[in-house]
Design an enzyme around this catalytic site. Structure first.
Site, PDB file in Angstrom:
ATOM      1  N   GLY A   1       0.818  -1.217   0.000  1.00 20.17           N
ATOM      2  CA  GLY A   1       0.000   0.000   0.000  1.00 20.17           C
ATOM      3  C   GLY A   1       0.848   1.261   0.000  1.00 20.17           C
ATOM      4  CG  ASP A   2       0.243   3.996   2.210  1.00 22.80           C
ATOM      5  OD1 ASP A   2      -0.898   4.333   1.869  1.00 22.80           O
ATOM      6  OD2 ASP A   2       0.526   3.600   3.362  1.00 22.80           O
TER       7      ASP A   2
ATOM      8  N   GLY B   1       1.682   5.282  -4.048  1.00 23.01           N
ATOM      9  CA  GLY B   1       1.500   6.511  -4.822  1.00 23.01           C
ATOM     10  C   GLY B   1       0.443   6.324  -5.910  1.00 23.01           C
ATOM     11  CE  LYS B   2      -3.067   2.069  -3.737  1.00 20.29           C
ATOM     12  NZ  LYS B   2      -1.990   1.991  -2.753  1.00 20.29           N
ATOM     13  N   GLY B   3      -2.724   7.102  -5.973  1.00 13.10           N
ATOM     14  CA  GLY B   3      -3.571   8.280  -6.186  1.00 13.10           C
ATOM     15  C   GLY B   3      -2.942   9.254  -7.155  1.00 13.10           C
TER      16      GLY B   3
ATOM     17  N   GLY C   1      -5.933   5.788   1.727  1.00 14.77           N
ATOM     18  CA  GLY C   1      -5.686   7.231   1.750  1.00 14.77           C
ATOM     19  C   GLY C   1      -4.845   7.534   0.530  1.00 14.77           C
ATOM     20  CG  HIS C   2      -5.748   6.445  -2.901  1.00 17.04           C
ATOM     21  ND1 HIS C   2      -6.497   5.781  -3.825  1.00 17.04           N
ATOM     22  CD2 HIS C   2      -5.248   5.491  -2.067  1.00 17.04           C
ATOM     23  CE1 HIS C   2      -6.457   4.473  -3.559  1.00 17.04           C
ATOM     24  NE2 HIS C   2      -5.716   4.285  -2.494  1.00 17.04           N
TER      25      HIS C   2
ATOM     26  NE  ARG D   1     -24.091 -17.171   2.949  1.00 14.54           N
ATOM     27  CZ  ARG D   1     -24.232 -18.492   2.966  1.00 14.54           C
ATOM     28  NH1 ARG D   1     -24.782 -19.104   1.958  1.00 14.54           N
ATOM     29  NH2 ARG D   1     -23.831 -19.189   3.999  1.00 14.54           N
TER      30      ARG D   1
ATOM     31  CD  GLN E   1      -6.969  -1.249   0.921  1.00 15.87           C
ATOM     32  OE1 GLN E   1      -7.758  -1.843   0.213  1.00 15.87           O
ATOM     33  NE2 GLN E   1      -7.244  -0.053   1.411  1.00 15.87           N
TER      34      GLN E   1
ATOM     35  CB  THR F   1      -6.965  -5.138   3.625  1.00 19.15           C
ATOM     36  OG1 THR F   1      -8.194  -4.481   3.933  1.00 19.15           O
ATOM     37  CG2 THR F   1      -6.858  -5.425   2.128  1.00 19.15           C
TER      38      THR F   1
ATOM     39  N   GLY G   1      -1.959   8.502  10.071  1.00 16.85           N
ATOM     40  CA  GLY G   1      -0.825   9.304  10.540  1.00 16.85           C
ATOM     41  C   GLY G   1       0.273   8.468  11.205  1.00 16.85           C
TER      42      GLY G   1
ATOM     43  NE  ARG H   1       2.522   5.549   4.472  1.00 15.97           N
ATOM     44  CZ  ARG H   1       2.387   6.572   3.613  1.00 15.97           C
ATOM     45  NH1 ARG H   1       3.446   7.072   3.017  1.00 15.97           N
ATOM     46  NH2 ARG H   1       1.198   7.078   3.369  1.00 15.97           N
TER      47      ARG H   1
HETATM   48  P1  GDP Z   1      -1.499   5.699  -2.285  1.00 16.31           P
HETATM   49  O1  GDP Z   1      -2.282   5.221  -1.110  1.00 16.31           O
HETATM   50  O2  GDP Z   1      -0.885   4.583  -3.042  1.00 16.31           O
HETATM   51  O3  GDP Z   1      -2.269   6.634  -3.177  1.00 16.31           O
HETATM   52  O4  GDP Z   1      -0.274   6.529  -1.679  1.00 16.31           O
HETATM   53  P2  GDP Z   1      -0.338   7.592  -0.478  1.00 16.31           P
HETATM   54  O5  GDP Z   1      -0.939   8.845  -0.981  1.00 16.31           O
HETATM   55  O6  GDP Z   1      -0.912   7.000   0.752  1.00 16.31           O
HETATM   56  O7  GDP Z   1       1.198   7.752  -0.149  1.00 16.31           O
HETATM   57  C1  GDP Z   1       2.113   8.183  -1.111  1.00 16.31           C
HETATM   58  C2  GDP Z   1       2.808   9.454  -0.572  1.00 16.31           C
HETATM   59  O8  GDP Z   1       3.931   9.728  -1.367  1.00 16.31           O
HETATM   60  C3  GDP Z   1       1.919  10.683  -0.663  1.00 16.31           C
HETATM   61  O9  GDP Z   1       2.249  11.540   0.386  1.00 16.31           O
HETATM   62  C4  GDP Z   1       2.318  11.293  -2.000  1.00 16.31           C
HETATM   63  O10 GDP Z   1       2.112  12.699  -2.055  1.00 16.31           O
HETATM   64  C5  GDP Z   1       3.784  10.978  -2.028  1.00 16.31           C
HETATM   65  N1  GDP Z   1       4.384  10.775  -3.362  1.00 16.31           N
HETATM   66  C6  GDP Z   1       3.837  10.172  -4.466  1.00 16.31           C
HETATM   67  N2  GDP Z   1       4.756  10.096  -5.448  1.00 16.31           N
HETATM   68  C7  GDP Z   1       5.898  10.651  -4.959  1.00 16.31           C
HETATM   69  C8  GDP Z   1       7.212  10.836  -5.489  1.00 16.31           C
HETATM   70  O11 GDP Z   1       7.525  10.454  -6.603  1.00 16.31           O
HETATM   71  N3  GDP Z   1       8.125  11.440  -4.665  1.00 16.31           N
HETATM   72  C9  GDP Z   1       7.833  11.845  -3.398  1.00 16.31           C
HETATM   73  N4  GDP Z   1       8.786  12.413  -2.675  1.00 16.31           N
HETATM   74  N5  GDP Z   1       6.605  11.682  -2.884  1.00 16.31           N
HETATM   75  C10 GDP Z   1       5.659  11.085  -3.644  1.00 16.31           C
HETATM   76  P1  IMO Z   2      -3.864   2.659   0.440  1.00 16.59           P
HETATM   77  O1  IMO Z   2      -5.005   2.482  -0.529  1.00 16.59           O
HETATM   78  C1  IMO Z   2      -1.330   1.001   3.563  1.00 16.59           C
HETATM   79  C2  IMO Z   2      -3.150  -1.980   6.220  1.00 16.59           C
HETATM   80  C3  IMO Z   2      -3.368  -1.572   7.664  1.00 16.59           C
HETATM   81  C4  IMO Z   2      -3.256  -2.923   8.339  1.00 16.59           C
HETATM   82  C5  IMO Z   2      -3.918  -3.860   7.331  1.00 16.59           C
HETATM   83  C6  IMO Z   2      -5.384  -4.138   7.603  1.00 16.59           C
HETATM   84  O2  IMO Z   2      -3.747   4.045   0.965  1.00 16.59           O
HETATM   85  O3  IMO Z   2      -2.603   2.117  -0.121  1.00 16.59           O
HETATM   86  P2  IMO Z   2      -7.642  -2.770   7.493  1.00 16.59           P
HETATM   87  O4  IMO Z   2      -7.966  -1.370   7.908  1.00 16.59           O
HETATM   88  O5  IMO Z   2      -7.848  -3.029   6.057  1.00 16.59           O
HETATM   89  O6  IMO Z   2      -8.295  -3.769   8.388  1.00 16.59           O
HETATM   90  O7  IMO Z   2      -6.068  -2.921   7.779  1.00 16.59           O
HETATM   91  O8  IMO Z   2      -3.796  -3.227   6.071  1.00 16.59           O
HETATM   92  N1  IMO Z   2      -3.766  -1.048   5.230  1.00 16.59           N
HETATM   93  C7  IMO Z   2      -3.052  -0.196   4.480  1.00 16.59           C
HETATM   94  N2  IMO Z   2      -1.741   0.084   4.470  1.00 16.59           N
HETATM   95  N3  IMO Z   2      -2.164   1.610   2.687  1.00 16.59           N
HETATM   96  C8  IMO Z   2      -3.475   1.311   2.664  1.00 16.59           C
HETATM   97  O9  IMO Z   2      -4.315   1.776   1.710  1.00 16.59           O
HETATM   98  C9  IMO Z   2      -3.994   0.407   3.619  1.00 16.59           C
HETATM   99  N4  IMO Z   2      -5.221  -0.077   3.896  1.00 16.59           N
HETATM  100  C10 IMO Z   2      -5.058  -0.979   4.874  1.00 16.59           C
HETATM  101  O10 IMO Z   2      -2.379  -0.689   8.094  1.00 16.59           O
HETATM  102  O11 IMO Z   2      -1.919  -3.292   8.456  1.00 16.59           O
HETATM  103 MG    MG Z   3      -2.304   5.473   0.979  1.00 18.48          MG
END
Ligand code: GDP
Ligand code: IMO
Ligand code: MG
Length: 424
Positions: free
Chosen positions: A12-13, A15-17, A40-41, A143, A223, A238, A301, A304
């Protein structure tokens, strides 16, 4: 006449968003297919940061339709807050945001159950975002769930009461957690009013008809693949299928409809919450990655956990997803490192292998690393892939050789425009 997919290849996280927001103008529809407000994107453009939890990341592109698919679990309270935020940004969403009737609803008691379940696990807790995801998907597969379409049907209130009563009796077997049911419930019912004013769709018909008419659809994952309920680091996962297969069940489309699959990975690796993470660095280097990458969760918050990129893990998720194109994000975070490492194999049970064991939680896996020279300069002024320093290109191409899929996009900063496209 295909649906392209963007999803995360790690935990997860990735940078999908940001990438969905960047590519969205090439599509007519962006659709979320699984997960819920645990996501959280983050999007950054015009000097402003936007964090989306349920609303697809195409919402800021004028004229683009955004679909919340049937595979999503939706919390009306969180959703309503997102809508108010969009209103404060003067984003007109009413005509462009469509919700699948078959999406399941997160009730206040689902969140309560999530917290109680984690409290019971004690040190073994998953580290859930506590958004009620697990209990809601349990009610869906058990169900018992309530779907969005139910809120405009007769009998809704009695379904709700029945399920709530079931949850309350279940809660008696768990440790007590603080929760104000009356207050939470009244906010939940108020939020439903706002939901009722939005457009509901039969997602499966809507998407299939759109694709047949030649509209371009982008499916947005939440995720990461290592959090997939079947293939992730179970039970530290998840509760949905985060892999490409989830697009089919989460939007109602056949596998043959899947087109490009864009897999996103950071240039290193992070994870939030509990569970195994073979390349985790619990030292000054890990701390440096967290500091340079501002690695704190967009939803909770929490800091990571950070470590080096893990190629056996990526090869696994590339295989599961049928990835056709890779995107590397946050390469700029590595700018100041003298050397970088990438795990190229694992050592466990007396052998070296590039395969993941059945249970990463119960197997002591030692990563085998290859070292790379860093570039030790800022990438801020690189506006083309060719302009990247030699060592950065070397790092990328060495990874490509192992992963056998090209890195077509390299993200060098959080802002929308900080994206380098490799010439095809
Ligand atoms: P997502 O859940 O996959 O959409 O990713 P998140 O938004 O949770 O976390 C990605 C974080 O990295 C966010 O704070 C973005 O603003 C940041 N981000 C995305 N691409 C880049 C990059 O190329 N460089 C840096 N420094 N930050 C990035
Ligand atoms: P995005 O879309 C990172 C993690 C939680 C926990 C596990 C299960 O922003 O990438 P849950 O709330 O689904 O029961 O949590 O999965 N988790 C994530 N970690 N990015 C996410 O979403 C996540 N969504 C859930 O931290 O370890
Ligand atoms: Mg995220």
């Amino acid at each position: 006449m295909h649906i392209d997919v963007i999803l995360g290849l790690q935990w997860g996280d990735e940078g999908k968003g940001k990438i969905v927001d960047y590519l969205a103008p090439q599509y007519q529809i962006v659709a979320r297919f699984q997960g819920g407000p645990n996501a959280g994107h983050t999007l950054l453009f015009g000097g402003k940061k936007y964090v989306l939890h349920t609303v697809p990341s195409g919402i800021f592109q004028e004229g683009l339709i955004n679909v919340v698919g049937n595979g999503v679990v939706l919390d009306p309270v969180v959703f309503q807050k997102e809508l108010s935020f969009l209103e404060s940004c003067a984003v007109e969403y009413r005509t462009r945001l469509l919700l699948a009737r078959k999406a399941h609803l997160i009730m206040p008691t689902h969140r309560w159950l999530d917290a109680a379940n984690e409290a019971q696990k004690g040190k073994e807790k998953i580290g859930s975002t506590l958004k009620g995801i697990g209990p809601t998907y349990m009610d869906k597969t058990g169900r018992n769930g309530i779907r969005l379409g139910d809120i405009v049907m007769t009998g809704f209130e009695s379904y709700y009461k029945q399920l709530k009563a079931k949850h309350l009796s279940l809660l008696r077997i768990y440790p007590e957690v603080p929760f104000d049911i009356e207050q939470e419930e009244s906010v939940w019912f108020e939020s439903l009013e706002k939901l009722r004013k939005l457009q509901f769709i039969d997602c499966e018909y809507y998407i299939n008809e759109a694709v047949s008419e030649g509209q371009k659809v982008l499916a947005e994952g939440a995720q990461g693949s290592m959090l997939d309920v079947d293939f992730g680091t179970y039970p530290f996962v998840t509760s949905s299928n985060t892999v490409t297969a989830g697009v089919c069940t989460g939007l109602g489309v056949a596998p043959a409809r899947i087109g490009k699959v864009i897999g996103i990975t950071k240039a290193y690796c992070t994870r939030v919450g509990g569970g195994p993470f073979p390349t985790e660095l619990e030292d000054a280097t890990g701390e440096e990655l967290r500091k340079q990458g501002h690695e704190f969760g967009s939803t909770t918050g929490r800091p990571r956990r950070c470590g080096w990129i893990d190629l056996p893990q990526l090869r696994y998720t590339i295989m599961l997803n049928g990835v056709t194109s890779l995107c590397m994000t946050k390469i700029d975070v590595l700018d100041h490192f003298e050397t970088l490492q990438a795990a190229t194999a694992y050592r466990y049970e007396g052998r070296e292998t590039t395969q993941l064991p059945f249970d990463l939680c119960k197997t002591d896996v030692q990563p085998v690393y290859t070292t790379f020279e860093g570039w030790q300069q800022s990438l801020a002024d690189c506006t083309t892939y060719e302009a990247l320093p030699h060592n950065a290109k070397q790092y990328i191409s060495s990874l490509e050789n192992v992963l056998e899929v090209p890195f077509d996009m390299i993200s060098t900063g959080p802002e929308r425009e900080k994206l380098l496209l490799k010439a095809q």
